[in-house]
Design an enzyme around this catalytic site. Sequence first.
Site, short mmCIF file in Angstrom:
data_model
loop_
_atom_site.label_atom_id
_atom_site.label_comp_id
_atom_site.label_asym_id
_atom_site.label_seq_id
_atom_site.Cartn_x
_atom_site.Cartn_y
_atom_site.Cartn_z
N ASN A 8 0.83 -1.20 0.00
CA ASN A 8 0.00 0.00 0.00
C ASN A 8 0.86 1.26 0.00
O ASN A 8 1.04 1.89 -1.04
CB ASN A 8 -0.94 -0.01 1.21
CG ASN A 8 -2.13 0.91 1.04
OD1 ASN A 8 -2.00 2.02 0.55
ND2 ASN A 8 -3.30 0.47 1.45
N ASP A 9 1.41 1.61 1.13
CA ASP A 9 2.13 2.88 1.25
C ASP A 9 3.34 2.97 0.33
O ASP A 9 3.69 4.05 -0.14
CB ASP A 9 2.57 3.10 2.70
CG ASP A 9 1.38 3.14 3.65
OD1 ASP A 9 0.36 3.75 3.27
OD2 ASP A 9 1.46 2.56 4.75
N VAL A 10 3.99 1.84 0.04
CA VAL A 10 5.23 1.87 -0.74
C VAL A 10 4.99 2.10 -2.23
O VAL A 10 5.94 2.23 -3.00
CB VAL A 10 6.05 0.58 -0.53
CG1 VAL A 10 6.45 0.43 0.93
CG2 VAL A 10 5.28 -0.64 -1.02
#
Length: 456
Positions: A380-382
Site C-alpha cells: 500500500n504505502d510503498v
Amino acid sequence: MMAKWLIDVAYFIVAVLFILGLKAMSSPVSARRGIVWAGAGMVLATVVTFLTPEMRNFGLIVIALVLGGVGAWWSGKVVKMTDMPQMVAIYNGMGGGAAAAIAALEFARGEIHGPVVTTLATLGALIGAVSFSGSCVAWAKLQGVMKKARRLPAQNFVNIVLGLAAIGFGVAIVLTGEPAQIITFFILSLVLGAVLTLPIGGADMPVVISLFNAFTGLAVGFEGYVLGNPALIIAGIVVGAAGTLLTQLMAKAMNRPLTNILFQPITGEAQGGGNIEGTMKELSGLDAAAMMRFAQKVIVVPGYGMAVAGAQHKVWEMAQLLEKEGVEVKFAIHPVAGRMPGHMNVLLAEAGVPYDKIFDLEEINAEFPLADVALVIGANDVVNPVARTDKSSPIYGMPILDADKAQNVIVIKRGKGAGYSGIENALFFEDNCRMLYGSAQQAVADVISHIKAMAA
C-alpha cells in the site's frame, strides 16, 4: 583449564567468524553461509567460556543453555514466516534484556569499580533495558496483542522527562551507586522503552526493529567490556554498528528522520482520502490472468498482504507459468515492505524465487514505464503516489516504487482499507489501475487456474 594465550586466540577466531558471518549476511546468495559462520563462532565462544579460569556456576550455565536452546529450536521450527518479524523483535529484546540483567547483577554484587567501567555498565544497562521493553511492545503490536498505537497526552514531553530522569539516575549511579538509585534507574529505563514504542504504528515498525537491534548490540558490547569478555565486545559492537547503518538506510528509504519516527510517528489511524478523485475499478481473476498472460513484461510488487495470506509460493507458481508463455517477470522490493527489514526477500527466497529476479527500488524503478502490468500484492504505502505530490501527507518525500507508471496496474487487496499509515492510496483511483479483491492466496490461485486454461 586453557592457557590464557589459547583463550585469546580462540576469541580472535570468534571475532573473525562473527565479522565474516555478518558480511556474508549482506547478500541473500551468501546469507545461509553467513549464519553458519556466525553460529560456529558462537559455539566456539560458548565452549571457551566453560574453559575460562575462575568460571563458576557451571550447573546454572548448562541449565540456561538447555532451556534457551530448546526454546529457540522449538520456536524456530514452529513459527510461521508471517510471524517472523515479531520473533525477531522479541529475540532482539531478549539480547538487550540480558545485557541489562548482567549490569544489574554486577551492580548488586558490587563487582563494578572505576568511573569508566561504571559508566559503560550504566550506559549498557540503559540501552539494553530500553531495547528490552521497547521490543516487547513491538512484539505485542506485531502479534496483534496490542491492536493499535497508543499515544499518551503530551507524549513527547513524557518521553523527554523519562529520558532525562533515567540519565540523571544513571549519573547518580556512577557517582555513588546507592541501591535505591539503581532500582529506580532500571524501572525508569524499562518504562522509557515501552513509552517510546507505544505510539509507533506499523508503517514505522521496520525502522524501530532495526533501531532496537542497534541498541542491543551496543548494550552487549558495553557489558562485554565490563566483564572483560572480548567475544561480547566484538559481537556487540559489530551488531551495533550494522544495526545503526541499517537504521539509517531504512529511515532514508522512508525519507523520515529518526527523530520524526520516535517523536512524530505514523500511528496508523485513518486519515481519509484527501482530495483524491475517481473511483476504484474492480476486475475479475479472468481479466487479470488475460492481462498478464498476453503481456511482454510483468513486475510483481509484494507486500505484507502476501505475507499474511502465505501466498508467496502461489505467486512464484504464477510467475513460472507466465515465463513459460514468454512473459518476462521481475519482482520489485521496497526497503520497508513488510514488517521488518528484508521481510519480502525472506518470503520470496522461501518460495524459491531466484535472487536474480528480485530487484530493489533503485534497480527496478526505471523499468515500470516499460512494463505492461505491475501486479501489486498486498502493498500500500510503498506504491502510493501522494508521496511525490502531497506535501501535507505523512509519507511525503518517501521514495516509492513507481508502479503507477506501468501501462496497467493490478492490485490484489483484501478490502478497501488504507495501509499502515492510514492514508488512502491515490494509485487505486488511477485510470490504469484495477482492483482484484480477496485474499492473496485465493486471488492468485484463481489467476493461475485461468492462465493454465489459456495455455491449454
